[in-house]
Design a protein around this motif. Structure first.
Motif, PDB file in Angstrom:
ATOM      1  N   LEU A 105       5.209   6.798  -4.991  1.00 25.79           N
ATOM      2  CA  LEU A 105       6.363   7.300  -5.750  1.00 25.79           C
ATOM      3  C   LEU A 105       6.786   8.680  -5.256  1.00 25.79           C
ATOM      4  N   LEU A 106       5.815   9.508  -4.937  1.00 20.04           N
ATOM      5  CA  LEU A 106       6.129  10.840  -4.413  1.00 20.04           C
ATOM      6  C   LEU A 106       6.758  10.753  -3.026  1.00 20.04           C
ATOM      7  N   CYS A 107       6.363   9.762  -2.219  1.00 16.72           N
ATOM      8  CA  CYS A 107       7.002   9.545  -0.912  1.00 16.72           C
ATOM      9  C   CYS A 107       8.502   9.329  -1.109  1.00 16.72           C
ATOM     10  N   GLU A 108       8.859   8.586  -2.136  1.00 19.35           N
ATOM     11  CA  GLU A 108      10.278   8.328  -2.408  1.00 19.35           C
ATOM     12  C   GLU A 108      11.007   9.622  -2.745  1.00 19.35           C
ATOM     13  N   GLN A 109      10.354  10.537  -3.481  1.00 24.03           N
ATOM     14  CA  GLN A 109      10.985  11.821  -3.778  1.00 24.03           C
ATOM     15  C   GLN A 109      11.203  12.632  -2.506  1.00 24.03           C
ATOM     16  N   LEU A 110      10.370  12.399  -1.517  1.00 24.77           N
ATOM     17  CA  LEU A 110      10.518  13.081  -0.233  1.00 24.77           C
ATOM     18  C   LEU A 110      11.626  12.441   0.607  1.00 24.77           C
ATOM     19  N   GLY A 111      12.057  11.253   0.197  1.00 32.56           N
ATOM     20  CA  GLY A 111      13.145  10.569   0.889  1.00 32.56           C
ATOM     21  C   GLY A 111      12.705   9.414   1.767  1.00 32.56           C
ATOM     22  N   TYR A 112      11.467   8.969   1.605  1.00 31.49           N
ATOM     23  CA  TYR A 112      10.933   7.895   2.422  1.00 31.49           C
ATOM     24  C   TYR A 112      10.438   6.765   1.525  1.00 31.49           C
ATOM     25  N   ALA A 113      11.069   5.612   1.640  1.00 29.87           N
ATOM     26  CA  ALA A 113      10.647   4.461   0.851  1.00 29.87           C
ATOM     27  C   ALA A 113       9.228   4.079   1.226  1.00 29.87           C
ATOM     28  N   SER A 114       8.420   3.815   0.223  1.00 37.55           N
ATOM     29  CA  SER A 114       7.030   3.448   0.459  1.00 37.55           C
ATOM     30  C   SER A 114       6.578   2.554  -0.686  1.00 37.55           C
ATOM     31  N   SER A 115       5.470   1.890  -0.474  1.00 38.36           N
ATOM     32  CA  SER A 115       4.903   1.041  -1.521  1.00 38.36           C
ATOM     33  C   SER A 115       3.420   1.371  -1.673  1.00 38.36           C
ATOM     34  N   LYS A 116       2.886   0.973  -2.794  1.00 42.65           N
ATOM     35  CA  LYS A 116       1.457   1.160  -3.037  1.00 42.65           C
ATOM     36  C   LYS A 116       0.648   0.497  -1.925  1.00 42.65           C
ATOM     37  N   GLU A 117       1.068  -0.683  -1.498  1.00 38.62           N
ATOM     38  CA  GLU A 117       0.348  -1.419  -0.460  1.00 38.62           C
ATOM     39  C   GLU A 117       0.381  -0.671   0.877  1.00 38.62           C
ATOM     40  N   GLN A 118       1.535  -0.113   1.227  1.00 40.84           N
ATOM     41  CA  GLN A 118       1.633   0.659   2.475  1.00 40.84           C
ATOM     42  C   GLN A 118       0.706   1.867   2.426  1.00 40.84           C
ATOM     43  N   VAL A 119       0.705   2.563   1.306  1.00 38.11           N
ATOM     44  CA  VAL A 119      -0.149   3.744   1.164  1.00 38.11           C
ATOM     45  C   VAL A 119      -1.615   3.337   1.237  1.00 38.11           C
ATOM     46  N   LEU A 120      -1.986   2.241   0.608  1.00 38.66           N
ATOM     47  CA  LEU A 120      -3.376   1.777   0.655  1.00 38.66           C
ATOM     48  C   LEU A 120      -3.797   1.428   2.079  1.00 38.66           C
ATOM     49  N   ARG A 121      -2.919   0.777   2.831  1.00 40.96           N
ATOM     50  CA  ARG A 121      -3.237   0.440   4.230  1.00 40.96           C
ATOM     51  C   ARG A 121      -3.444   1.708   5.041  1.00 40.96           C
ATOM     52  N   TYR A 122      -2.560   2.677   4.867  1.00 39.09           N
ATOM     53  CA  TYR A 122      -2.686   3.924   5.613  1.00 39.09           C
ATOM     54  C   TYR A 122      -3.957   4.657   5.204  1.00 39.09           C
ATOM     55  N   HIS A 123      -4.222   4.706   3.921  1.00 39.06           N
ATOM     56  CA  HIS A 123      -5.410   5.394   3.419  1.00 39.06           C
ATOM     57  C   HIS A 123      -6.682   4.761   3.970  1.00 39.06           C
ATOM     58  N   ALA A 124      -6.704   3.449   4.092  1.00 35.78           N
ATOM     59  CA  ALA A 124      -7.874   2.757   4.637  1.00 35.78           C
ATOM     60  C   ALA A 124      -8.146   3.204   6.067  1.00 35.78           C
TER      61      ALA A 124
END
Length: 145
Positions: free
Chosen positions: A16-35
């Motif tokens: 959700l904070l990524c969206e405030q920065l102007g970049y669409a993101s999803s929980k799944e994308q963040v989880l993949r990156y975090h992994a």
């Protein structure tokens, strides 16, 4: 306010904070990156957690190595929830990123900021960062062959 490493259960709020920065993101994308952080110890995502437990900001910092100059740490992204800005959270996140960089032997932190983010430019100047160059960014999409 507590600054700590991101955990998987922070993924939805980070997205959700990524969206405030102007970049669409999803929980799944963040989880993949975090992994991927588990196999790359030369980067981290730190979050700012409010006393009530809600993540209200994050900073992503990583080591940057290249042939054309000295290695340095790079702040790849920083965002504070728009309802929490102006409270020192961004400054605390940047300071935590700088501490992370120093612990790993980096002597410099570098970041980019879009030319339209004038408030961000002043924020970074207030923290001691200086503009060292302007440049164009080129992009080309690649199609699978």
């Amino acid at each position: 306010m507590q600054i700590r490493p991101m955990r998987p259960d922070d993924a939805e709020r980070v997205a959700l904070l990524c969206e405030q920065l102007g970049y669409a993101s999803s929980k799944e994308q963040v989880l993949r990156y975090h992994a991927g952080l588990a196999v790359d110890e030369d980067q981290t995502i730190l979050v700012a957690e409010a006393p009530a437990g809600q993540v209200v900001g994050w900073v992503h910092v990583h080591g940057h190595h290249w042939l054309g100059g000295p290695s340095h740490a790079r702040i790849a992204g920083l965002v504070v929830d728009q309802s929490h800005r102006g409270r020192g959270i961004g400054k605390a996140l940047v300071q935590a990123a700088e501490a992370w960089a120093l612990e790993r032997g980096y002597q410099e932190v570098v970041l980019n900021s879009n030319v339209v983010r004038e408030r961000a430019h002043q924020f970074y100047r207030d923290l001691g960062y200086a503009v060292v160059k302007t440049q164009y960014q080129f992009r080309k999409g690649l199609a699978a062959r």
